[in-house]
Design an enzyme around this catalytic site. Structure first.
Site, PDB file in Angstrom:
ATOM      1  N   GLY A   1      24.119  11.815  35.573  1.00 11.63           N
ATOM      2  CA  GLY A   1      22.891  11.102  35.951  1.00 11.63           C
ATOM      3  C   GLY A   1      21.888  12.098  36.520  1.00 11.63           C
TER       4      GLY A   1
ATOM      5  NE  ARG B   1      14.395   6.483  41.322  1.00 10.89           N
ATOM      6  CZ  ARG B   1      14.168   5.174  41.356  1.00 10.89           C
ATOM      7  NH1 ARG B   1      13.117   4.715  41.979  1.00 10.89           N
ATOM      8  NH2 ARG B   1      14.998   4.319  40.791  1.00 10.89           N
TER       9      ARG B   1
ATOM     10  CG  HIS C   1      14.024  -0.187  53.728  1.00  9.22           C
ATOM     11  ND1 HIS C   1      14.854  -0.912  54.550  1.00  9.22           N
ATOM     12  CD2 HIS C   1      14.757   0.869  53.275  1.00  9.22           C
ATOM     13  CE1 HIS C   1      16.043  -0.326  54.591  1.00  9.22           C
ATOM     14  NE2 HIS C   1      16.013   0.756  53.833  1.00  9.22           N
TER      15      HIS C   1
ATOM     16  CE  LYS D   1      15.702  -2.389  50.663  1.00  9.59           C
ATOM     17  NZ  LYS D   1      16.420  -1.890  49.480  1.00  9.59           N
TER      18      LYS D   1
HETATM   19  P1  NAD Z   1      17.529   6.501  38.410  1.00  5.17           P
HETATM   20  O1  NAD Z   1      17.281   5.366  37.475  1.00  5.17           O
HETATM   21  O2  NAD Z   1      16.386   7.318  38.893  1.00  5.17           O
HETATM   22  O3  NAD Z   1      18.543   7.526  37.715  1.00  5.17           O
HETATM   23  C1  NAD Z   1      19.678   7.159  36.971  1.00  5.17           C
HETATM   24  C2  NAD Z   1      19.941   8.266  35.944  1.00  5.17           C
HETATM   25  O4  NAD Z   1      21.164   7.976  35.279  1.00  5.17           O
HETATM   26  C3  NAD Z   1      18.834   8.336  34.875  1.00  5.17           C
HETATM   27  O5  NAD Z   1      18.443   9.685  34.678  1.00  5.17           O
HETATM   28  C4  NAD Z   1      19.523   7.782  33.634  1.00  5.17           C
HETATM   29  O6  NAD Z   1      19.021   8.341  32.415  1.00  5.17           O
HETATM   30  C5  NAD Z   1      20.969   8.191  33.892  1.00  5.17           C
HETATM   31  N1  NAD Z   1      21.918   7.387  33.126  1.00  5.17           N
HETATM   32  C6  NAD Z   1      21.919   6.050  32.944  1.00  5.17           C
HETATM   33  N2  NAD Z   1      22.938   5.702  32.141  1.00  5.17           N
HETATM   34  C7  NAD Z   1      23.586   6.848  31.812  1.00  5.17           C
HETATM   35  C8  NAD Z   1      24.713   7.136  31.014  1.00  5.17           C
HETATM   36  N3  NAD Z   1      25.375   6.174  30.358  1.00  5.17           N
HETATM   37  N4  NAD Z   1      25.102   8.423  30.906  1.00  5.17           N
HETATM   38  C9  NAD Z   1      24.435   9.411  31.546  1.00  5.17           C
HETATM   39  N5  NAD Z   1      23.353   9.189  32.329  1.00  5.17           N
HETATM   40  C10 NAD Z   1      22.940   7.924  32.460  1.00  5.17           C
HETATM   41  O7  NAD Z   1      18.346   5.895  39.612  1.00  5.17           O
HETATM   42  P2  NAD Z   1      18.602   6.538  41.067  1.00  5.17           P
HETATM   43  O8  NAD Z   1      17.573   6.062  42.002  1.00  5.17           O
HETATM   44  O9  NAD Z   1      18.816   8.002  40.897  1.00  5.17           O
HETATM   45  O10 NAD Z   1      19.961   5.804  41.468  1.00  5.17           O
HETATM   46  C11 NAD Z   1      21.133   6.025  40.715  1.00  5.17           C
HETATM   47  C12 NAD Z   1      22.273   5.187  41.304  1.00  5.17           C
HETATM   48  O11 NAD Z   1      22.582   5.671  42.613  1.00  5.17           O
HETATM   49  C13 NAD Z   1      21.939   3.704  41.486  1.00  5.17           C
HETATM   50  O12 NAD Z   1      23.102   2.949  41.199  1.00  5.17           O
HETATM   51  C14 NAD Z   1      21.573   3.586  42.959  1.00  5.17           C
HETATM   52  O13 NAD Z   1      21.778   2.302  43.486  1.00  5.17           O
HETATM   53  C15 NAD Z   1      22.552   4.570  43.537  1.00  5.17           C
HETATM   54  N6  NAD Z   1      22.244   5.127  44.873  1.00  5.17           N
HETATM   55  C16 NAD Z   1      23.299   5.343  45.687  1.00  5.17           C
HETATM   56  C17 NAD Z   1      23.136   5.939  46.927  1.00  5.17           C
HETATM   57  C18 NAD Z   1      24.354   6.226  47.751  1.00  5.17           C
HETATM   58  O14 NAD Z   1      24.236   6.819  48.834  1.00  5.17           O
HETATM   59  N7  NAD Z   1      25.543   5.865  47.278  1.00  5.17           N
HETATM   60  C19 NAD Z   1      21.858   6.317  47.346  1.00  5.17           C
HETATM   61  C20 NAD Z   1      20.766   6.095  46.494  1.00  5.17           C
HETATM   62  C21 NAD Z   1      20.973   5.498  45.244  1.00  5.17           C
END
Ligand code: NAD
Length: 269
Positions: free
Chosen positions: A9, A13, A156, A160
């Site tokens: 991923g 972001r 927030h 949001k």
């Molecule tokens: P985002 O949409 O900006 O990024 C997701 C990325 O994953 C994208 O680049 C997308 O192309 C890629 N992706 C999607 N499906 C894919 C696949 N099958 N194979 C490879 N890559 C794939 O989202 P984000 O804001 O970066 O958030 C990502 C995840 O992290 C979300 O589930 C969010 O809720 C979670 N998150 C968790 C925390 C934590 O502390 N655990 C903090 C922030 C966000």
């Protein structure tokens, strides 16, 4: 010795933050960056995604090759990808850190299977400060006892769309349980109208929205003549990435099993 880390991923972001956090850490080396096939970042240098110089690591859509060359995989992608991530990491027996949220039963089952073979750290919030806050909040609510009313305030940014935040909801559950209450019966979200005097067996959760606030959570424990406040202020989303890198470096030294961020930080259960 440094841990070889693959980021899944990587173009998202969070993925970009993780790439930057891996690069900034002395004990971590970025060996692979994966995103989905067709993404316009495929073939580009992963370093450029995070605003840094080149790394020599190209973004690919090849999760299997990434898992094969890594000591640990960090995943922040999409819940629908969780089974594929778990399968690839199991096949290559590589410890896995999962930050992706919202996976379904199939994703949950795939992670359980993975955790029977390798260490897996799963956390909806990888912030070290928030993880500590959960622990301190529970301990404080428990030690102060029923004479102190628990109220949670979160704030927030104005964009949001959901409320309360997942972190505030979890904090409410944690505090309710620490007070010996069932969260479903005791946590109230917002108050309005003639709601009557506050019952003892209640945990209030209030959501503020405005400006560009990244994320703030405060637990107020209000007693007769005194009040304790425990809070956490997030400055940027790099806090989740730095926590995930800490979890990855910890995971490579563990036995197979499922862990969370409290385990990583050595917080007693
Ligand atoms: P985002 O949409 O900006 O990024 C997701 C990325 O994953 C994208 O680049 C997308 O192309 C890629 N992706 C999607 N499906 C894919 C696949 N099958 N194979 C490879 N890559 C794939 O989202 P984000 O804001 O970066 O958030 C990502 C995840 O992290 C979300 O589930 C969010 O809720 C979670 N998150 C968790 C925390 C934590 O502390 N655990 C903090 C922030 C966000």
């Amino acid at each position: 010795m440094t841990a070889r880390i693959a980021v899944h991923g990587a173009a998202g972001r969070m993925g970009r933050e993780v790439v930057a956090a891996v690069r900034a850490h002395d004990e971590a080396t970025l060996v692979a960056a994966v995103d989905q096939a067709g993404a316009d970042v495929i073939g580009k240098d992963a370093g450029l995604l995070s605003g840094g110089g080149t790394t020599g690591v190209e973004v690919t859509a090849d999760l299997a090759s990434a898992a094969a060359k890594a000591d640990v995989v960090i995943d922040f992608s999409l819940a629908s990808a969780t089974p594929a991530v778990a399968d690839a990491c199991k096949r290559h027996e590589v410890p896995t850190v999962v930050g992706t949220t919202g996976f379904d039963e199939q994703g949950e089952a795939a992670l359980e299977t993975l955790a029977s073979a390798v260490p897996v750290v799963v956390a909806p919030n990888f912030s070290q400060g928030v993880t500590l806050l959960f622990h301190l909040a529970a301990r404080a609510a428990e030690l102060l006892g029923p004479g102190f009313d628990a109220e949670i305030v979160e704030m927030h940014h104005r964009r949001k769309v959901d409320a309360p935040s997942g972190t505030a909801a979890r904090l409410g559950d944690v505090v309710a349980r620490a007070k010996g209450l069932e969260p479903a019966d005791s946590v109230v979200h917002g108050r309005s109208g003639h709601v009557g005097a506050r019952p003892d067996a209640q945990v209030g959760v209030m959501a503020l929205r405005g400006g560009d606030v990244v994320g703030e959570h405060t637990l107020v424990l209000a007693g007769e003549g005194e009040r304790v406040e425990l809070g956490h202020r997030a400055g940027d989303r790099g806090i989740f990435a730095r926590g995930a890198v800490r979890a990855a470096l910890w995971a490579v030294r563990q036995r197979p099993g499922r862990y969370d961020m409290a385990d990583v930080m050595g917080i007693p259960r």
